[in-house]
Motif scaffolding. Structure first.
Motif, PDB file in Angstrom:
ATOM      1  N   THR A  92      -5.696  10.934   2.884  1.00  0.00           N
ATOM      2  CA  THR A  92      -5.668  12.038   1.933  1.00  0.00           C
ATOM      3  C   THR A  92      -6.911  12.893   2.214  1.00  0.00           C
ATOM      4  O   THR A  92      -7.807  12.463   2.938  1.00  0.00           O
ATOM      5  CB  THR A  92      -5.737  11.554   0.463  1.00  0.00           C
ATOM      6  N   GLU A 129       0.818  -1.220   0.000  1.00  0.00           N
ATOM      7  CA  GLU A 129       0.000   0.000   0.000  1.00  0.00           C
ATOM      8  C   GLU A 129       0.852   1.270   0.000  1.00  0.00           C
ATOM      9  O   GLU A 129       0.387   2.344   0.390  1.00  0.00           O
ATOM     10  CB  GLU A 129      -0.946  -0.018   1.207  1.00  0.00           C
ATOM     11  N   LYS A 132     -11.561   1.615  -5.481  1.00  0.00           N
ATOM     12  CA  LYS A 132     -11.169   2.359  -4.286  1.00  0.00           C
ATOM     13  C   LYS A 132     -10.292   3.555  -4.619  1.00  0.00           C
ATOM     14  O   LYS A 132     -10.436   4.624  -4.048  1.00  0.00           O
ATOM     15  CB  LYS A 132     -10.351   1.446  -3.356  1.00  0.00           C
ATOM     16  N   TYR A 133      -9.325   3.343  -5.518  1.00  0.00           N
ATOM     17  CA  TYR A 133      -8.275   4.349  -5.670  1.00  0.00           C
ATOM     18  C   TYR A 133      -8.149   4.949  -7.064  1.00  0.00           C
ATOM     19  O   TYR A 133      -7.628   6.036  -7.215  1.00  0.00           O
ATOM     20  CB  TYR A 133      -6.912   3.753  -5.301  1.00  0.00           C
ATOM     21  N   SER A 135      -6.342  -2.884   1.026  1.00  0.00           N
ATOM     22  CA  SER A 135      -6.649  -2.320  -0.293  1.00  0.00           C
ATOM     23  C   SER A 135      -7.205  -3.346  -1.263  1.00  0.00           C
ATOM     24  O   SER A 135      -7.031  -3.225  -2.471  1.00  0.00           O
ATOM     25  CB  SER A 135      -5.415  -1.650  -0.902  1.00  0.00           C
ATOM     26  N   VAL A 193      -0.521   4.539  -1.766  1.00  0.00           N
ATOM     27  CA  VAL A 193      -1.587   5.228  -1.026  1.00  0.00           C
ATOM     28  C   VAL A 193      -0.988   5.973   0.163  1.00  0.00           C
ATOM     29  O   VAL A 193      -1.351   7.116   0.463  1.00  0.00           O
ATOM     30  CB  VAL A 193      -2.642   4.204  -0.535  1.00  0.00           C
ATOM     31  N   SER A 215      -9.929  10.980   1.543  1.00  0.00           N
ATOM     32  CA  SER A 215     -10.108   9.692   2.221  1.00  0.00           C
ATOM     33  C   SER A 215     -11.360   9.711   3.087  1.00  0.00           C
ATOM     34  O   SER A 215     -11.973  10.758   3.319  1.00  0.00           O
ATOM     35  CB  SER A 215      -8.883   9.367   3.082  1.00  0.00           C
ATOM     36  N   LYS A 273       0.572   9.269  -0.636  1.00  0.00           N
ATOM     37  CA  LYS A 273      -0.422  10.350  -0.771  1.00  0.00           C
ATOM     38  C   LYS A 273      -0.916  10.792   0.601  1.00  0.00           C
ATOM     39  O   LYS A 273      -1.019  11.984   0.883  1.00  0.00           O
ATOM     40  CB  LYS A 273      -1.608   9.867  -1.610  1.00  0.00           C
ATOM     41  N   TYR A 299      -9.642  -2.679  -5.808  1.00  0.00           N
ATOM     42  CA  TYR A 299      -8.562  -1.691  -5.782  1.00  0.00           C
ATOM     43  C   TYR A 299      -8.853  -0.558  -6.766  1.00  0.00           C
ATOM     44  O   TYR A 299      -8.709   0.620  -6.445  1.00  0.00           O
ATOM     45  CB  TYR A 299      -7.215  -2.361  -6.114  1.00  0.00           C
ATOM     46  N   GLY A 311      -6.630   5.483   5.379  1.00  0.00           N
ATOM     47  CA  GLY A 311      -6.209   6.464   4.387  1.00  0.00           C
ATOM     48  C   GLY A 311      -6.433   7.874   4.910  1.00  0.00           C
ATOM     49  O   GLY A 311      -7.398   8.140   5.616  1.00  0.00           O
TER      50      GLY A 311
END
Ligand SMILES: Nc1ncnc2c1ncn2[C@@H]1O[C@H](COP(=O)(O)OP(=O)(O)O)[C@@H](O)[C@H]1O
Ligand SMILES: [Mg+2]
Length: 327
Positions: A288, A28, A225-226, A156, A31, A291, A34, A222, A286
């Motif tokens: 960010t 991860e 999610k991202y 993740s 992530v 998040s 970030k 994944y 997370g």
């Protein structure tokens, strides 16, 4: 303990010299880069003397000579969220954000987490730990199809498969086994997905608003999610207020059962009857500005910068040398 809606009254200058740990060697890493980059920026723009540190490129041993007063852990996954870095920081006596060694290690392992929740009679989907040579027919007949196969220790959604037929079970196991030697098959829960942040510790632990997640095709992988932007997040969740309160209370009990502190985020599925089932606890979620924990905090009036400052202000050591009889 202040209430979730209260504005933090922390003076950035009182926090001393701060190290933000992010990046790291886990799957991860991207992530975490970030999360940590944004945490660092938020601290610096509020006047905190904050410094970046990537344990993948520098030895943690360097921290011992850095004169740091606190650490913000923005690492995800192994060597960051699993108790190892927490142990190093305990040993160096650098107070850190989030859960301690044991809670971090337990929460990192989905099998151990579920065993503890079952012991506390908290609802978590039925599961079987898969060993090489397992009987696919037996697993499918006990858990039903579809079912989920996932590694015990990865985040993740890496290595996770939704298995629809008996034939798909062994390939799914092999995929998960490549990530971790401990793999679980878990009963599928299909009525909806929520995630619930929890702040605080012990009797003072409290939940923030739940976020309802709607991924394309119900597939929160994944990519969804991202990478993609089709997943929808609802906060306020829009679910029945009584159900929201029930899910929040469940998240707090799940957090307390593992001995978590600082902050965490429980992933919860609803079944067709709208009953909640606990999937996992994230102890370094997370961070960010997009998040989920920041999104939920914002719904109670806590902006990103204030949240980061509050988490840092609660950094502490969880192991004490006092009262153990040592001279
Ligand atoms: N038993 C399950 N039933 C239905 N969906 C699941 C189940 N387990 C996992 N999922 C789906 O996979 C996602 C990731 O699983 P999770 O257990 O939270 O692991 P991680 O986030 O660490 O990869 C969940 O957010 C959910 O969408
Ligand atoms: Mg999850």
């Amino acid at each position: 303990m202040s209430s979730p809606g209260q504005v933090s009254s922390v003076n950035p200058k009182d926090l001393g010299k701060v190290v933000v740990l992010f990046g790291g060697p886990s799957a991860e890493r991207e992530v975490s880069l970030k999360s940590g980059g944004m945490v660092l920026a938020a601290l610096q723009r509020q006047g905190v003397d904050a410094h970046p540190f990537d344990p993948a490129t520098r030895s943690l041993v360097e921290l011992a000579n850095g004169n740091y007063d606190r650490a913000f852990i923005a690492l995800h996954g192994r060597f960051g969220e699993d108790g190892t870095v927490q142990g190093a920081l305990e040993w160096m006596r650098i107070p850190y954000t989030g859960s301690g060694v044991l809670a971090s290690a337990l929460a990192m392992d989905k099998v151990l987490t579920k065993v503890i929740w079952q012991r506390e009679h908290l609802p978590t989907p039925d599961f079987i730990e898969l060993e090489p040579g397992f009987s696919a027919v037996e697993v499918a007949s006990r858990l039903g199809l579809p079912l989920i196969v996932k590694p015990a220790q990865e985040g993740s959604t890496l290595g996770l498969t939704k298995v629809r037929t008996v034939e798909e079970l062994t390939p799914a196991f092999e995929k998960a086994f490549a990530f971790d030697k401990h793999v679980l098959a878990e009963a599928f829960v299909s009525g909806g997905e929520l995630t619930v942040p929890v702040l605080g510790e012990g009797a003072n632990a409290h939940a923030l608003p739940a976020i309802r997640i709607v991924a394309p095709g119900g597939n929160y992988d994944y990519h969804n999610k991202y990478l993609g932007n089709e997943t929808q997040y609802f906060c306020p969740s829009g679910i029945d207020p009584a159900l929201e309160a029930e899910v929040q209370a469940l998240a707090v009990r799940a957090y307390q059962a593992l001995g978590c502190s600082g902050w965490g985020r429980a992933d919860v599925m609803l079944d067709e009857q709208q009953r909640p089932w606990l999937l996992e606890m994230n102890t370094s979620p997370g961070m960010t500005d997009h998040s989920l924990v920041p999104m939920s905090a914002r719904a109670t009036g806590i902006q990103y910068d204030a949240l980061v400052l509050r988490l840092l202000s609660q950094a502490c050591l969880k192991s004490s040398l006092q009262n153990n009889g040592a001279q």
